[in-house]
Design an enzyme around this catalytic site. Structure first.
Site, PDB file in Angstrom:
ATOM      1  N   SER A 171      -2.420 -25.217 -16.827  1.00  0.00           N
ATOM      2  CA  SER A 171      -2.456 -24.309 -15.687  1.00  0.00           C
ATOM      3  C   SER A 171      -1.219 -23.434 -15.699  1.00  0.00           C
ATOM      4  O   SER A 171      -0.226 -23.704 -15.040  1.00  0.00           O
ATOM      5  CB  SER A 171      -2.517 -25.108 -14.384  1.00  0.00           C
ATOM      6  N   CYS A 172      -1.272 -22.346 -16.461  1.00  0.00           N
ATOM      7  CA  CYS A 172      -0.113 -21.472 -16.596  1.00  0.00           C
ATOM      8  C   CYS A 172      -0.284 -20.177 -15.833  1.00  0.00           C
ATOM      9  O   CYS A 172       0.605 -19.345 -15.821  1.00  0.00           O
ATOM     10  CB  CYS A 172       0.140 -21.155 -18.064  1.00  0.00           C
TER      11      CYS A 172
END
Length: 218
Positions: free
Chosen positions: A116-117
């Protein structure tokens, strides 16, 4: 391209009371609130993304989103768009031919496996920083045209005037005449809607400039 859409809503009217800070209190008022709802974007039956958006002009949003994601090159490559109210939000279903569905499926698989960037569907920094196509369009415009378009933008924002809480993206002629506007609580969504509306109307974006009510990302 076919469309099947249920009724969407861009705002709700709520009763309110004035507190009297600098004005007489206890007045009964009605305030319009912009709707911001979860929109589940599905491509070829595959869950692709969930966006927070204003559920209006959703067909334009579908086309603009698909173009921006590189899932299609022209709106003619979309077979059908369905917009339906579901529990808790809306479902935006985009139906593509098999060869285009394969692109969406590959992108969705990468997104599931990615951390989850905040850079959805990107595998690495190199992909994020990949060269973009060069801008070749050149139009003759000036500051007075930009100022005229900016001054007129509010006249083309019915939802903005009613709520005071949404962004707008406008397509303008080189002379500063506003030709098309789309609104949304999200600035990226407003731009996607405008891109889709331009594509559906067969308006060449190289023939003018885009004016945003919010900042543009690098």
């Amino acid at each position: 391209m076919g469309y099947r859409a249920t009724m969407t809503s861009d705002k709700i009217d709520l009763p309110a009371r004035r507190l009297g800070l600098g004005e007489p209190g206890d007045a009964e008022l009605t305030r319009s609130i912009a709707v911001e709802a979860p929109v589940s974007v599905e491509v070829g039956g595959i869950a692709y993304a969930v966006m927070m958006a204003t559920p209006a002009d959703m067909e334009d949003y579908a086309v603009g989103f698909a173009l921006g994601e590189g899932l299609i090159e022209t709106p003619d490559q979309i077979g059908r768009v369905d917009v339906d109210a579901i529990e808790g939000g809306w479902a935006l279903r985009i139906w593509l031919p098999p060869e285009r569905n394969a692109i969406a499926l590959d992108r969705a698989r990468k997104r599931v496996s990615a951390s989850s960037c905040g850079l959805c569907g990107m595998e690495n920094i190199e992909e994020v920083l990949r060269p973009l196509p060069a801008v070749t369009a050149r139009i003759a415009t000036d500051r007075s045209a930009l100022a005229a378009a900016l001054a007129a933008l509010g006249e083309h924002q019915p939802l903005g005037r009613a709520t005071g809480a949404v962004h707008a993206a406008a397509f303008c002629s080189p002379g500063g005449e506003i030709r098309l506007v789309r609104e949304d609580v999200g600035r990226h969504n407003a731009l996607d809607k405008l891109i889709g509306a331009l594509a559906r109307a067969r308006i060449d974006p190289r023939a003018g400039f885009i004016l945003l009510s919010a900042r543009g990302s690098d």
